[in-house]
Write a protein that holds these residues in place. Structure first.
Motif, PDB file in Angstrom:
ATOM      1  N   GLU A  70      -9.364  12.540   6.636  1.00 43.59           N
ATOM      2  CA  GLU A  70      -8.390  12.499   5.649  1.00 43.59           C
ATOM      3  C   GLU A  70      -8.851  12.020   4.181  1.00 43.59           C
ATOM      4  OE1 GLU A  70      -5.127  13.202   6.226  1.00 43.59           O
ATOM      5  OE2 GLU A  70      -4.558  12.285   8.339  1.00 43.59           O
ATOM      6  N   PRO A  71      -9.632  12.904   3.692  1.00 41.89           N
ATOM      7  CA  PRO A  71     -10.418  12.348   2.439  1.00 41.89           C
ATOM      8  C   PRO A  71      -9.568  12.135   1.297  1.00 41.89           C
ATOM      9  CG  PRO A  71     -10.849  14.865   2.849  1.00 41.89           C
ATOM     10  CD  PRO A  71     -10.156  14.089   4.044  1.00 41.89           C
ATOM     11  N   ILE A 119       0.994  -1.299   0.030  1.00 42.43           N
ATOM     12  CA  ILE A 119       0.051   0.011   0.038  1.00 42.43           C
ATOM     13  C   ILE A 119       0.763   1.234  -0.100  1.00 42.43           C
ATOM     14  CG2 ILE A 119      -2.007  -1.214   1.150  1.00 42.43           C
ATOM     15  CD1 ILE A 119      -1.347   0.115   3.592  1.00 42.43           C
ATOM     16  N   ASP A 120       0.362   2.265  -0.606  1.00 41.64           N
ATOM     17  CA  ASP A 120       1.227   3.634  -0.600  1.00 41.64           C
ATOM     18  C   ASP A 120       1.495   4.075   0.993  1.00 41.64           C
ATOM     19  OD1 ASP A 120       0.737   3.584  -3.109  1.00 41.64           O
ATOM     20  OD2 ASP A 120      -0.966   4.854  -3.020  1.00 41.64           O
ATOM     21  N   PRO A 121       2.683   4.548   1.118  1.00 46.67           N
ATOM     22  CA  PRO A 121       3.293   4.688   2.474  1.00 46.67           C
ATOM     23  C   PRO A 121       2.566   5.968   3.071  1.00 46.67           C
ATOM     24  CG  PRO A 121       5.042   4.975   0.779  1.00 46.67           C
ATOM     25  CD  PRO A 121       3.933   4.804  -0.098  1.00 46.67           C
ATOM     26  N   ASP A 122       1.749   6.686   2.408  1.00 41.78           N
ATOM     27  CA  ASP A 122       0.948   8.020   2.989  1.00 41.78           C
ATOM     28  C   ASP A 122      -0.413   7.487   3.401  1.00 41.78           C
ATOM     29  OD1 ASP A 122      -0.231   8.027   0.529  1.00 41.78           O
ATOM     30  OD2 ASP A 122       0.016  10.195   0.430  1.00 41.78           O
ATOM     31  N   SER A 123      -0.712   6.033   2.845  1.00 40.04           N
ATOM     32  CA  SER A 123      -2.316   5.612   3.281  1.00 40.04           C
ATOM     33  C   SER A 123      -2.151   5.433   4.803  1.00 40.04           C
ATOM     34  CB  SER A 123      -2.702   4.481   2.524  1.00 40.04           C
ATOM     35  OG  SER A 123      -1.422   3.707   2.204  1.00 40.04           O
ATOM     36  N   VAL A 141     -21.893   0.206   5.717  1.00 43.13           N
ATOM     37  CA  VAL A 141     -22.604   0.413   4.653  1.00 43.13           C
ATOM     38  C   VAL A 141     -22.884   2.010   4.712  1.00 43.13           C
ATOM     39  CG1 VAL A 141     -25.262   0.299   4.620  1.00 43.13           C
ATOM     40  CG2 VAL A 141     -24.122  -1.780   5.377  1.00 43.13           C
ATOM     41  N   THR A 142     -22.632   2.646   6.022  1.00 45.32           N
ATOM     42  CA  THR A 142     -22.692   4.088   5.778  1.00 45.32           C
ATOM     43  C   THR A 142     -21.743   4.679   4.792  1.00 45.32           C
ATOM     44  OG1 THR A 142     -23.429   4.121   8.131  1.00 45.32           O
ATOM     45  CG2 THR A 142     -22.799   6.130   7.393  1.00 45.32           C
ATOM     46  N   ALA A 143     -20.344   4.130   5.149  1.00 41.23           N
ATOM     47  CA  ALA A 143     -19.107   4.562   4.017  1.00 41.23           C
ATOM     48  C   ALA A 143     -19.663   4.455   2.615  1.00 41.23           C
ATOM     49  CB  ALA A 143     -18.038   3.754   4.314  1.00 41.23           C
ATOM     50  N   ILE A 144     -20.331   3.335   2.232  1.00 41.54           N
ATOM     51  CA  ILE A 144     -20.837   2.861   0.969  1.00 41.54           C
ATOM     52  C   ILE A 144     -21.771   3.990   0.464  1.00 41.54           C
ATOM     53  CG2 ILE A 144     -21.946   1.147  -0.566  1.00 41.54           C
ATOM     54  CD1 ILE A 144     -20.424  -0.948   1.259  1.00 41.54           C
ATOM     55  N   GLN A 145     -22.789   4.280   1.476  1.00 37.44           N
ATOM     56  CA  GLN A 145     -23.938   5.130   1.125  1.00 37.44           C
ATOM     57  C   GLN A 145     -23.434   6.551   0.825  1.00 37.44           C
ATOM     58  OE1 GLN A 145     -26.234   5.503   4.720  1.00 37.44           O
ATOM     59  NE2 GLN A 145     -27.748   6.823   3.671  1.00 37.44           N
ATOM     60  N   TYR A 146     -22.337   7.027   1.449  1.00 37.10           N
ATOM     61  CA  TYR A 146     -21.887   8.638   1.205  1.00 37.10           C
ATOM     62  C   TYR A 146     -20.760   8.416   0.163  1.00 37.10           C
ATOM     63  CZ  TYR A 146     -25.140   9.729   4.801  1.00 37.10           C
ATOM     64  OH  TYR A 146     -26.572  10.020   5.552  1.00 37.10           O
ATOM     65  N   ASN A 147     -20.556   7.434  -0.314  1.00 36.61           N
ATOM     66  CA  ASN A 147     -19.271   7.244  -1.117  1.00 36.61           C
ATOM     67  C   ASN A 147     -18.119   7.761  -0.586  1.00 36.61           C
ATOM     68  OD1 ASN A 147     -18.302   6.533  -3.654  1.00 36.61           O
ATOM     69  ND2 ASN A 147     -18.813   8.435  -4.727  1.00 36.61           N
ATOM     70  N   LYS A 148     -17.828   7.297   0.680  1.00 38.44           N
ATOM     71  CA  LYS A 148     -16.544   7.463   1.360  1.00 38.44           C
ATOM     72  C   LYS A 148     -15.745   6.245   1.256  1.00 38.44           C
ATOM     73  CE  LYS A 148     -18.057  11.514   2.892  1.00 38.44           C
ATOM     74  NZ  LYS A 148     -17.651  12.728   1.965  1.00 38.44           N
ATOM     75  N   LYS A 149     -14.630   6.257   0.367  1.00 37.46           N
ATOM     76  CA  LYS A 149     -14.068   4.858   0.143  1.00 37.46           C
ATOM     77  C   LYS A 149     -13.205   4.477   1.280  1.00 37.46           C
ATOM     78  CE  LYS A 149     -10.767   2.628  -2.681  1.00 37.46           C
ATOM     79  NZ  LYS A 149      -9.439   2.582  -3.831  1.00 37.46           N
ATOM     80  N   ILE A 150     -13.529   3.191   1.889  1.00 34.19           N
ATOM     81  CA  ILE A 150     -12.523   2.661   2.795  1.00 34.19           C
ATOM     82  C   ILE A 150     -12.428   1.254   2.410  1.00 34.19           C
ATOM     83  CG2 ILE A 150     -13.813   4.021   4.781  1.00 34.19           C
ATOM     84  CD1 ILE A 150     -15.126   1.245   5.615  1.00 34.19           C
ATOM     85  N   GLY A 163     -14.387   3.046  12.833  1.00 33.27           N
ATOM     86  CA  GLY A 163     -13.289   4.017  12.745  1.00 33.27           C
ATOM     87  C   GLY A 163     -12.755   4.404  11.475  1.00 33.27           C
ATOM     88  N   THR A 164     -12.770   3.579  10.383  1.00 30.53           N
ATOM     89  CA  THR A 164     -12.245   3.838   9.335  1.00 30.53           C
ATOM     90  C   THR A 164     -13.076   4.934   8.378  1.00 30.53           C
ATOM     91  OG1 THR A 164     -11.873   1.394   9.226  1.00 30.53           O
ATOM     92  CG2 THR A 164     -11.095   2.640   7.170  1.00 30.53           C
ATOM     93  N   LEU A 165     -14.291   4.925   8.831  1.00 33.08           N
ATOM     94  CA  LEU A 165     -15.110   5.741   8.160  1.00 33.08           C
ATOM     95  C   LEU A 165     -14.803   7.226   8.684  1.00 33.08           C
ATOM     96  CD1 LEU A 165     -17.709   7.067   6.735  1.00 33.08           C
ATOM     97  CD2 LEU A 165     -19.188   6.268   8.396  1.00 33.08           C
ATOM     98  N   GLY A 166     -14.369   7.316  10.011  1.00 33.88           N
ATOM     99  CA  GLY A 166     -13.867   8.453  10.627  1.00 33.88           C
ATOM    100  C   GLY A 166     -12.572   9.219   9.955  1.00 33.88           C
ATOM    101  N   LEU A 167     -11.562   8.029   9.666  1.00 27.69           N
ATOM    102  CA  LEU A 167     -10.339   8.129   9.287  1.00 27.69           C
ATOM    103  C   LEU A 167     -10.735   9.007   7.845  1.00 27.69           C
ATOM    104  CD1 LEU A 167      -7.906   5.309   9.331  1.00 27.69           C
ATOM    105  CD2 LEU A 167      -8.051   7.234  10.723  1.00 27.69           C
ATOM    106  N   LYS A 168     -11.547   8.385   6.735  1.00 25.88           N
ATOM    107  CA  LYS A 168     -11.804   8.635   5.608  1.00 25.88           C
ATOM    108  C   LYS A 168     -12.352  10.435   5.623  1.00 25.88           C
ATOM    109  CE  LYS A 168     -11.522   8.493   1.266  1.00 25.88           C
ATOM    110  NZ  LYS A 168     -10.052   8.426   0.370  1.00 25.88           N
ATOM    111  N   LEU A 169     -13.201  10.657   6.788  1.00 31.37           N
ATOM    112  CA  LEU A 169     -13.665  11.972   6.661  1.00 31.37           C
ATOM    113  C   LEU A 169     -12.693  12.845   7.098  1.00 31.37           C
ATOM    114  CD1 LEU A 169     -17.053  10.995   8.492  1.00 31.37           C
ATOM    115  CD2 LEU A 169     -17.054  11.830   6.247  1.00 31.37           C
TER     116      LEU A 169
END
Ligand SMILES: Cc1ncc(C[n+]2csc(CCOP(=O)(O)OP(=O)(O)O)c2C)c(N)n1
Ligand SMILES: O=C1C[C@@H](O)[C@H](O)[C@@H](O)C1=O
Ligand SMILES: [Mg+2]
Length: 637
Positions: free
Chosen positions: A481-482, A429-433, A503-512, A473-479
């Motif tokens: 660090e989009p 995975i990319d080092p900044d992920s 499901v919330t991440a999928i619903q709002y198109n926040k890629k996790i 928590g991953t959803l929070g991370l994406k919010l």
């Protein structure tokens, strides 16, 4: 006095829009948004207020109250506590579902605003739906269960109480020394009641986070301790990360040849490649960090709570000889292990302390480099573990016979070892992920093995180690660090416990990206029971007729609308990770991994657990005796 007539809920939302935080010259809105699950307790009050005017608040519908609160916690933790999401829930079960998350926020000192609805202030319709009826007190509601897990707790039963209540809540959440969950319960009828609020309540409020400097006395004492020490060691805790002390700690460490070791919360304050960074400390520590800790005559704890995992239940240091110097914004934390207390901001303290030690050099010499090299060779070995059907010796030895390991390989259709899978991910995975984890065997593997090349890309919730934090928590991370790829490392047990916000991440198109390590069981707990002399008892996922459970998680994810992969070899995993990077949608990579192929403890990894004093099993008796031996050299408090 100029007033404005609003409902309590409308006043709440208006106030949330006016809170700002000021750190290092930068001023930003503190409340980014609000997660909600509406029920009868909040839909007509807070729901109405948000529908009529949310202001700048982003409004996100959650799927489980605990899950959405975990997302909010991860958001704040990732942004180093500079911003929060609020949470609105209905009363009764909706608020009860917050208890676990509030505990998670409290144990980790993370600010989050919880706003559960409460029972009727008028009591006219009592008992309302979902109201518990305590015979000895009508004043007790489900929300009282949030008291022990909140840093601040209040109940608003009249609209005008909101003003003083919210001001206190924000004062607590924005104080680095006391930061944590603030719970403001609002009676469901009061949410909709109106009041003539003083307009001054709604003016922009700026909460200043000044860096508290150490006093001259504290600095002088700290400098004397360091100068008198031969082998000082820095424990980098979560407070070092929140204080953004990376640069000065690197400078200090380099200048005076002082090794750094990391707690789970402190990891990735400083990149792994820094020559003096020896990695994780304690029960789940590296060989290098634990050896250095045993040699240290001065332990400089920077923003650490000294949990049992960091100190190996107070056995990792030479407590007879070593002194402690604790730099912490919290006085309570600074007092630990009889340390010399510097109650101050970490960065400011080290900026002042560094020039005071000119001419000093530790006596570690080349040992730091040697320890690191020895550990890197071990890490390399763990990246290449391959299973075989005969004579295989897993990392966790003497628990499962070859026959049982083969049974797993057949049932799950895999020969993948967990350490090999994990290090393949680290390489690919990319080092900044950013990666996130919380419970199971993975936190131990990660603290030992994971190389974070970029600061603040390793996000471990290990204050509460709460199963279910991982995906939420991953959803929070994406919010937070989009623009970055975010990956959760999750065991099958944690995934099953809670992954509703996928499901919330999928619903709002926040890629996790969910990286699911399926060993069909509560692997680390199975290790514990067997390490301490017990049998394998209710920690494997087996059916009544003793068959290993094999769940098709890839299909589950597909059902939610994620892109899913099955990867049981290094090649399959690399291909899946590369393909997942190209996707716009959320992904899940299911890896079936063999039990017992996670890392084991190294020198100094002892954990004080409640082993039975009475048992007819010889293994348990031995474990109990071993514990008594270990306690002889452990610090008592
Ligand atoms: C909410 C919660 N309940 C129980 C525990 C205790 N616990 C810690 S790890 C674990 C099992 C984790 O299983 P899994 O996620 O499959 O990870 P593995 O150890 O198999 O890698 C349990 C039950 C916990 N940490 N959190
Ligand atoms: O009981 C536990 C054991 C640890 O190994 C694990 O990581 C943690 O989640 C836990 O709760
Ligand atoms: Mg498991």
């Amino acid at each position: 006095m100029k007033t404005i007539r609003l409902t309590t809920a409308q006043a709440l939302i208006k106030f949330l829009n006016q809170q700002y935080i000021h750190v290092d010259g930068e001023e930003i809105p503190f409340v980014e948004g609000i997660f909600n699950i509406f029920g009868h307790g909040n839909v007509l009050g807070i729901g109405q207020a948000l529908e009529s005017d949310p202001g700048h608040l982003k409004v996100i519908q959650g799927k489980n109250e605990q899950g959405m609160a975990h997302a909010a916690i991860a958001y704040s933790k990732q942004l180093l506590r500079k911003k929060i999401y609020a949470i609105t829930t209905s009363s009764g079960p909706g608020s009860a579902n917050l208890v676990t998350a509030a505990g998670t926020a409290l144990a980790n000192n993370i600010p989050v605003l919880l706003i559960p609805a409460d029972t009727y202030a008028t009591r006219q319709p009592d008992p309302v739906l979902q109201q518990i009826e305590q015979e000895h007190s009508l004043a007790i509601t489900t929300n009282d269960a949030l008291k022990p897990v909140s840093r601040y707790w209040d109940r608003v039963t009249r609209p005008e109480q909101l003003m003083s209540s919210l001001i206190r809540a924000f004062e607590v959440m924005t104080d680095p020394a006391r930061s944590g969950p603030a719970t403001v319960c609002i009676s469901q009828d009061v949410e909709g009641e109106a009041f003539d609020f003083d307009e001054k309540f709604f003016v922009k409020r700026v909460h200043y986070i000044d860096r508290k400097p150490a006093s001259n006395r504290e600095l002088k004492g700290a400098a004397e301790l360091i100068k008198a020490s031969k082998k000082p060691l820095i424990v980098v805790g979560g407070g070092a990360k929140y204080s953004e002390a990376r640069d000065i700690l690197v400078e200090f460490s380099e200048k005076y040849n002082v090794p750094l070791v990391e707690t789970q919360a402190g990891k990735s304050t400083i990149e792994h490649s820094f020559k003096n960074n020896l990695g994780g400390l304690g029960i789940t520590g590296t060989l290098a960090a634990n050896k250095a800790a045993q040699q240290a005559d001065l332990v400089i704890g920077v923003g650490t709570r000294y949990t049992d995992f960091a100190t190996s239940s107070k056995t990792i240091f030479n407590f007879d000889e070593a002194k402690f110097l604790n730099v912490n914004v919290s006085r309570m934390q600074a007092y630990k292990l009889d340390g010399y207390q510097v109650v101050a901001d970490a960065r400011t303290t080290f900026e002042a302390l560094t020039p005071m030690l000119e001419g000093y050099e530790s006596q570690f010499g080349n040992t730091i480099t040697e320890l690191k090299e020895e550990w890197l060779a071990e890490r390399d070995r763990l990246s290449k573990v391959t299973f075989s059907r005969e004579g295989f010796v897993p990392e966790i030895k003497d628990h499962f016979s070859q026959e049982v390991l083969n049974e797993y390989a057949d049932a799950l259709g895999t020969e993948f070892a967990q350490t090999t899978a994990l290090l393949t991910i680290n390489e690919t995975i990319d080092p900044d992920s950013i990666i996130i984890c919380a419970a199971g065997s993975l936190p131990g593997d990660l603290q030992r093995l994971w190389h974070s090349s970029v600061p603040n890309t390793y996000h471990l919730e290990y204050g509460y180690s709460c199963m279910g934090y991982e995906v939420s928590g991953t959803l929070g991370l994406k919010l937070a660090e989009p623009s970055k790829e975010v990956y959760t490392m999750v065991g099958d047990g944690s995934f099953l416990m809670l992954h509703s916000e996928f499901v919330t991440a999928i619903q709002y198109n926040k890629k996790i990206n969910v990286l699911l390590f399926d060993n069909s069981g509560y692997g680390c707990i199975n290790n514990l029971q067997m390490d301490f002399g017990g049998g394998s008892y209710f920690c494997e996922f087996r059916t009544d007729d003793n068959q290993i459970l094999n769940v098709d998680y890839a299909k589950v994810a597909e059902g939610y609308g994620a892109k899913s992969y099955r990867a049981n070899t290094v090649e399959e995993l690399k291909a899946a990770l590369e393909d997942a990077k190209k996707q716009d949608c959320s992904t899940l990579i299911e890896m079936k991994v063999l039990p017992k192929t996670m890392t084991d403890g190294y020198d100094g990894s002892w954990w004080n657990l409640g082993v039975s004093e009475v048992s007819d099993r010889e293994g348990i008796q031995k474990a109990y005796e071993f514990k008594q031996e270990k306690l002889k050299n452990a610090k008592q408090y």
